[in-house]
Design a protein around this motif. Structure first.
Motif, mmCIF file in Angstrom:
data_model
loop_
_atom_site.group_PDB
_atom_site.id
_atom_site.type_symbol
_atom_site.label_atom_id
_atom_site.label_comp_id
_atom_site.label_asym_id
_atom_site.label_seq_id
_atom_site.Cartn_x
_atom_site.Cartn_y
_atom_site.Cartn_z
ATOM 1 N N LEU A 188 5.969 29.773 -37.093
ATOM 2 C CA LEU A 188 5.877 31.091 -37.718
ATOM 3 C C LEU A 188 7.258 31.698 -37.880
ATOM 4 C CD1 LEU A 188 4.405 33.609 -38.706
ATOM 5 C CD2 LEU A 188 4.054 34.261 -36.313
ATOM 6 N N CYS A 189 8.095 31.560 -36.856
ATOM 7 C CA CYS A 189 9.476 32.075 -36.941
ATOM 8 C C CYS A 189 10.223 31.417 -38.099
ATOM 9 C CB CYS A 189 10.213 31.822 -35.634
ATOM 10 S SG CYS A 189 9.589 32.767 -34.223
ATOM 11 N N ALA A 190 10.051 30.104 -38.250
ATOM 12 C CA ALA A 190 10.724 29.387 -39.339
ATOM 13 C C ALA A 190 10.251 29.901 -40.700
ATOM 14 C CB ALA A 190 10.469 27.888 -39.212
ATOM 15 N N HIS A 191 8.939 30.123 -40.846
ATOM 16 C CA HIS A 191 8.394 30.666 -42.095
ATOM 17 C C HIS A 191 8.987 32.043 -42.395
ATOM 18 C CE1 HIS A 191 5.305 28.045 -43.806
ATOM 19 N NE2 HIS A 191 5.001 27.666 -42.565
ATOM 20 N N LEU A 192 9.100 32.869 -41.364
ATOM 21 C CA LEU A 192 9.636 34.211 -41.568
ATOM 22 C C LEU A 192 11.098 34.173 -41.990
ATOM 23 C CD1 LEU A 192 8.010 36.093 -38.555
ATOM 24 C CD2 LEU A 192 7.497 36.386 -40.977
ATOM 25 N N ILE A 193 11.873 33.290 -41.384
ATOM 26 C CA ILE A 193 13.285 33.155 -41.771
ATOM 27 C C ILE A 193 13.380 32.775 -43.242
ATOM 28 C CG2 ILE A 193 15.391 31.798 -41.426
ATOM 29 C CD1 ILE A 193 14.541 31.562 -38.460
ATOM 30 N N HIS A 194 12.559 31.798 -43.653
ATOM 31 C CA HIS A 194 12.574 31.357 -45.055
ATOM 32 C C HIS A 194 12.140 32.490 -45.993
ATOM 33 C CE1 HIS A 194 11.921 28.885 -48.626
ATOM 34 N NE2 HIS A 194 10.690 29.371 -48.703
ATOM 35 N N SER A 195 11.042 33.173 -45.653
ATOM 36 C CA SER A 195 10.499 34.195 -46.554
ATOM 37 C C SER A 195 11.420 35.404 -46.697
ATOM 38 C CB SER A 195 9.123 34.647 -46.057
ATOM 39 O OG SER A 195 9.219 35.300 -44.800
ATOM 40 N N GLN A 196 12.290 35.634 -45.704
ATOM 41 C CA GLN A 196 13.207 36.777 -45.765
ATOM 42 C C GLN A 196 14.600 36.365 -46.243
ATOM 43 O OE1 GLN A 196 13.164 39.052 -42.047
ATOM 44 N NE2 GLN A 196 11.006 38.538 -41.721
ATOM 45 N N SER A 197 14.770 35.103 -46.578
ATOM 46 C CA SER A 197 16.089 34.618 -46.997
ATOM 47 C C SER A 197 16.211 34.578 -48.515
ATOM 48 C CB SER A 197 16.319 33.211 -46.435
ATOM 49 O OG SER A 197 15.532 32.257 -47.142
ATOM 50 N N CYS A 286 19.912 22.362 -49.196
ATOM 51 C CA CYS A 286 18.798 22.982 -48.478
ATOM 52 C C CYS A 286 19.284 23.509 -47.131
ATOM 53 C CB CYS A 286 17.642 21.999 -48.280
ATOM 54 S SG CYS A 286 17.909 20.740 -47.019
ATOM 55 N N ARG A 287 18.577 24.494 -46.634
ATOM 56 C CA ARG A 287 18.842 24.995 -45.294
ATOM 57 C C ARG A 287 17.880 24.290 -44.341
ATOM 58 N NH1 ARG A 287 18.430 31.322 -43.343
ATOM 59 N NH2 ARG A 287 19.540 31.053 -41.372
ATOM 60 N N ILE A 288 18.360 23.963 -43.146
ATOM 61 C CA ILE A 288 17.499 23.284 -42.184
ATOM 62 C C ILE A 288 17.301 24.172 -40.956
ATOM 63 C CG2 ILE A 288 17.092 21.208 -40.834
ATOM 64 C CD1 ILE A 288 18.773 19.637 -42.655
ATOM 65 N N ILE A 289 16.032 24.317 -40.584
ATOM 66 C CA ILE A 289 15.666 25.019 -39.361
ATOM 67 C C ILE A 289 15.088 23.985 -38.398
ATOM 68 C CG2 ILE A 289 14.223 26.821 -38.336
ATOM 69 C CD1 ILE A 289 14.202 28.207 -41.049
ATOM 70 N N PHE A 290 15.594 23.960 -37.188
ATOM 71 C CA PHE A 290 15.164 22.990 -36.182
ATOM 72 C C PHE A 290 14.349 23.708 -35.102
ATOM 73 C CE2 PHE A 290 19.223 21.786 -37.962
ATOM 74 C CZ PHE A 290 19.055 20.444 -38.284
ATOM 75 N N ALA A 291 13.436 22.987 -34.486
ATOM 76 C CA ALA A 291 12.670 23.549 -33.372
ATOM 77 C C ALA A 291 12.432 22.461 -32.340
ATOM 78 C CB ALA A 291 11.339 24.121 -33.852
ATOM 79 N N SER A 292 12.381 22.873 -31.079
ATOM 80 C CA SER A 292 12.123 21.923 -29.993
ATOM 81 C C SER A 292 11.493 22.643 -28.820
ATOM 82 C CB SER A 292 13.420 21.242 -29.543
ATOM 83 O OG SER A 292 13.176 20.383 -28.442
ATOM 84 N N HIS A 293 10.486 21.989 -28.212
ATOM 85 C CA HIS A 293 9.877 22.562 -27.013
ATOM 86 C C HIS A 293 10.537 22.024 -25.745
ATOM 87 C CE1 HIS A 293 7.820 18.677 -26.950
ATOM 88 N NE2 HIS A 293 7.515 18.929 -25.690
ATOM 89 N N ILE A 294 11.417 21.012 -25.892
ATOM 90 C CA ILE A 294 12.110 20.464 -24.725
ATOM 91 C C ILE A 294 13.516 21.045 -24.648
ATOM 92 C CG2 ILE A 294 10.800 18.304 -24.912
ATOM 93 C CD1 ILE A 294 13.373 16.963 -25.894
ATOM 94 N N ASN A 295 14.090 21.007 -23.465
ATOM 95 C CA ASN A 295 15.453 21.484 -23.261
ATOM 96 C C ASN A 295 16.428 20.416 -23.775
ATOM 97 O OD1 ASN A 295 18.055 22.056 -22.079
ATOM 98 N ND2 ASN A 295 17.017 23.442 -20.664
ATOM 99 N N LEU A 296 17.090 20.705 -24.888
ATOM 100 C CA LEU A 296 17.965 19.705 -25.510
ATOM 101 C C LEU A 296 19.190 19.403 -24.656
ATOM 102 C CD1 LEU A 296 17.804 20.683 -29.296
ATOM 103 C CD2 LEU A 296 16.532 18.903 -28.081
ATOM 104 N N GLU A 297 19.672 20.367 -23.897
ATOM 105 C CA GLU A 297 20.825 20.117 -23.028
ATOM 106 C C GLU A 297 20.456 19.114 -21.928
ATOM 107 O OE1 GLU A 297 22.266 23.841 -21.639
ATOM 108 O OE2 GLU A 297 23.106 24.429 -23.583
ATOM 109 N N THR A 298 19.220 19.238 -21.414
ATOM 110 C CA THR A 298 18.737 18.253 -20.442
ATOM 111 C C THR A 298 18.586 16.893 -21.102
ATOM 112 O OG1 THR A 298 17.547 19.966 -19.213
ATOM 113 C CG2 THR A 298 16.871 17.693 -18.836
ATOM 114 N N ALA A 299 18.089 16.880 -22.347
ATOM 115 C CA ALA A 299 17.928 15.621 -23.076
ATOM 116 C C ALA A 299 19.273 14.942 -23.311
ATOM 117 C CB ALA A 299 17.219 15.878 -24.409
ATOM 118 N N ILE A 300 20.317 15.741 -23.513
ATOM 119 C CA ILE A 300 21.665 15.184 -23.674
ATOM 120 C C ILE A 300 22.106 14.508 -22.387
ATOM 121 C CG2 ILE A 300 24.101 15.787 -23.981
ATOM 122 C CD1 ILE A 300 23.164 18.026 -25.867
ATOM 123 N N GLU A 301 21.881 15.170 -21.257
ATOM 124 C CA GLU A 301 22.267 14.606 -19.958
ATOM 125 C C GLU A 301 21.517 13.306 -19.666
ATOM 126 O OE1 GLU A 301 21.462 17.650 -17.145
ATOM 127 O OE2 GLU A 301 23.056 18.997 -17.855
#
Length: 456
Positions: A188-197, A286-301
Motif C-alpha cells: 500500500l505504501c508503494a502504491h501511495l508513493i507512485h500515485s502521489q509522484s 523507471c523508479r524502483i521501490i523495494f520492500a523486505s520483511h527481513i532485516n537486510l543488514e542481518t542478511a548481509i552479515e
C-alpha cells in the motif's frame, strides 16, 4: 421407462484443462464420471477462446519442470482475461519436488497432484475449488470507503509519521526501501508513493521476488526472446521493461538470489537491460521501490544479501510499523473493514468482548490478519454481532500476580500455532490452500509446522 421411473437430468460442470506439455494426459473420461465436462487447450489462444465461450470456475494445468515457466506465463495471461478462476495443477514429473521450483506453486494453484492420479481424491479437490470460485463470484466486490487521496488508515503518531514521509519521498525520483513485517501494508505504501509522484500516469508494476525460484526470476525481471530456452515459444517482456516511464515495485527483495542481485545492481547503475537470448540493449526509465520483511543488514552479515546493493537501494527508507505498535488504530481499522465487508442490507458489529480481545491480541499477521479475520467472521458467523470466537481470537492468559515471567518466544509460538491450526482446519487439511490463505509459501508453512510441533 415405467411409471415409477423418472428421468434425471445430469448437470455437468465445465472445466478448462491447460496442457502445454507433451504428455497429453486424458482427464476427460476420468472426470466425466464425476459430472465434469472437460475442454482441453494446448495454446494460449485456444484457452482464451474457451474462456470466451464457456463459464469456467475451475481450471487444471498440467505442469512439468521443463515447461513450468511457459505454463505460468500462460496462466498469468488467462487470469487477466477472467477474474476468480481457481487453478489446480497436475505434475507430470517428479522434479517439481525441488524446493526452488515448488516454492512458486502456491502463488498460482490452490492445490496440486502427482501422477498417478487418485481420481476420487482429485474430484474432491476440484469440488472444493469450484465451490470457492462460485462464492467469490457471487460475493459483491468490497467497496473502498477510504478517501481517495488518503487510504492509509490510522490516527496514531506512527501512522501520521509514515503518511507524512510517504508524501515527502513521493516528490523525488529516487529509489525507496520499505521495511516492515508481513502484513503491515508495504505494498500500500508503494502504491501511495507512485500515485502521489510525477509518474502517477505511468504503469505501476509489481513482482514478488520471494514467490518465484531463481530459475524464473531473471526472465520475469528482464524478459526473454523467442527460442531463448526450451519452451520459450514467443518473446516475453519482463517486469522492468513493462515499468518504463512508471514505477517498479520489487517486493521481498531479501529473497532474491545473489546472482539476480548482481544483475539488478547492474541495471540500477546503468538503467539498461538486455532480454535473455537477445543481443540489443534497451534503456529503461523507471523508479524502483523495494520492500523486505527481513532485516537486510542481518542478511548481509549472513552472506545472503550484497552490501553494495543494500547501500544502492537504501537511499530513502520507510518503515511500516507492526500493528501491535499502534494498537490505538485497531478500533478505526475494525470499523472500516466491517463497513467494507458487511452486506448493505445486513450491517455487522463487534460485541464489546470481541473488541477487547482485539485490543489485547498481538496480531502477528498485522493489518492483513485483522482484515482477513473480520472478513471470514462475517461470512461464517451465525449472528450479526461478532464475538471473539467468530474472529478466532484466543488471547493467552498469564498470572496477574506477576509470579511468572512471560516467555515472549513461547508466546509467539502459541500465536503461530493457533494461526496454523485454524488455517489447516478451515481448509480441510489442504496445506497448499492453508498456506495460500495465510499468504506464505508451502515451504514456510511446513517450517512453521515443524517449529510449532504440530502433528498432521
Amino acid at each position: 421407462m415405467n411409471k415409477f421411473q423418472h428421468k434425471v437430468d445430469i448437470i455437468y460442470r465445465d472445466i478448462l484443462i491447460l496442457d502445454l506439455t507433451s504428455e497429453r494426459i486424458c482427464c476427460g473420461e476420468e472426470l466425466k464420471q464425476f459430472h465434469w465436462r472437460c475442454f482441453h487447450a494446448n495454446t494460449l489462444s485456444a484457452a482464451i477462446k474457451s474462456l470466451q465461450k464457456y463459464n469456467f470456475h475451475v481450471a487444471i494445468a498440467l505442469i512439468s519442470a521443463t515447461q513450468l515457466q511457459r505454463v505460468l506465463h500462460t496462466i498469468n495471461a488467462l487470469n487477466e482475461a477472467q477474474d476468480n478462476l481457481i487453478w489446480v495443477a497436475i505434475s507430470v514429473d517428479s522434479t517439481l519436488d525441488n524446493d526452488q521450483l515448488a516454492s512458486c506453486l502456491p502463488r498460482y494453484f490452490t492445490d496440486y497432484h502427482h501422477l498417478p492420479i487418485d481420481w476420487e481424491h482429485f474430484n474432491q479437490t476440484l469440488g472444493h475449488a469450484y465451490g470457492m470460485a462460485r462464492l467469490k463470484q457471487q460475493s459483491p466486490p468490497p467497496v473502498n470507503h477510504l478517501h481517495h487521496e488518503n487510504p492509509l488508515l490510522g490516527n496514531s503518531g506512527l501512522i501520521n509519521t509514515l503518511r507524512s514521509n510517504i508524501a515527502k519521498v513521493a516528490k523525488v525520483d529516487e529509489a525507496v526501501l520499505i521495511s516492515g513485517e508481513t502484513g503491515t501494508g508495504k505494498g500500500l505504501c508503494a502504491h501511495l508513493i507512485h500515485s502521489q509522484s510525477k509518474r502517477s500516469n505511468g504503469p505501476f508494476i509489481t513482482i514478488n521476488c520471494g514467490a518465484l525460484p531463481a530459475s524464473l526470476i531473471h526472465s520475469e525481471l528482464f524478459g526473454h526472446e523467442k527460442g531463448a530456452f526450451t519452451g520459450a515459444d514467443k518473446q516475453y517482456i519482463g517486469h522492468i521493461e513493462r515499468a518504463n516511464n512508471g514505477t517498479l515495485f520489487l517486493d521481498e527483495i531479501g529473497d532474491l538470489s545473489l546472482e539476480s542481485q548482481v544483475n539488478l545492481l547492474q541495471f540500477l547503475e546503468e538503467h539498461i537491460i538486455e532480454r535473455l537470448g537477445g543481443s540489443k540493449t534497451i534503456t529503461i526509465n523507471c523508479r524502483i521501490i523495494f520492500a523486505s520483511h527481513i532485516n537486510l543488514e542481518t542478511a548481509i552479515e549472513e552472506g545472503r544479501f550484497r552490501e553494495d546493493l543494500y547501500y544502492r537501494i537504501n537511499i530513502l527508507h520507510l518503515h511500516a510499523p507492526s500493528l501491535r505498535d499502534h494498537k490505538a488504530d485497531i478500533t478505526l481499522l475494525a470499523k472500516e473493514y466491517l463497513h467494507q465487508y458487511s452486506p448493505t442490507h445486513q450491517p455487522y458489529a463487534l460485541i464489546p468482548q470481541a473488541m477487547a480481545a482485539m485490543l489485547e491480541y498481538e496480531w502477528p499477521g498485522n493489518v492483513r490478519e485483522l482484515k482477513n479475520r473480520i472478513h471470514r467472521a462475517i461470512i461464517m458467523a451465525e449472528s450479526e454481532n461478532l464475538s471473539e470466537t467468530d474472529l478466532g481470537i484466543k488471547v493467552p492468559k498469564y498470572p496477574s500476580d506477576g509470579s511468572d515471567i512471560v516467555n515472549l518466544a513461547q508466546h509467539r509460538v502459541e500465536i503461530d500455532t493457533e494461526l496454523l491450526l485454524d488455517a489447516i482446519k478451515r481448509n480441510d487439511h489442504n496445506i497448499s490452500a492453508a498456506a495460500r490463505e495465510l499468504k506464505i509459501s508451502r515451504t514456510t508453512f511446513y517450517r512453521l509446522i515443524k517449529k510449532c510441533k504440530i502433528k498432521l
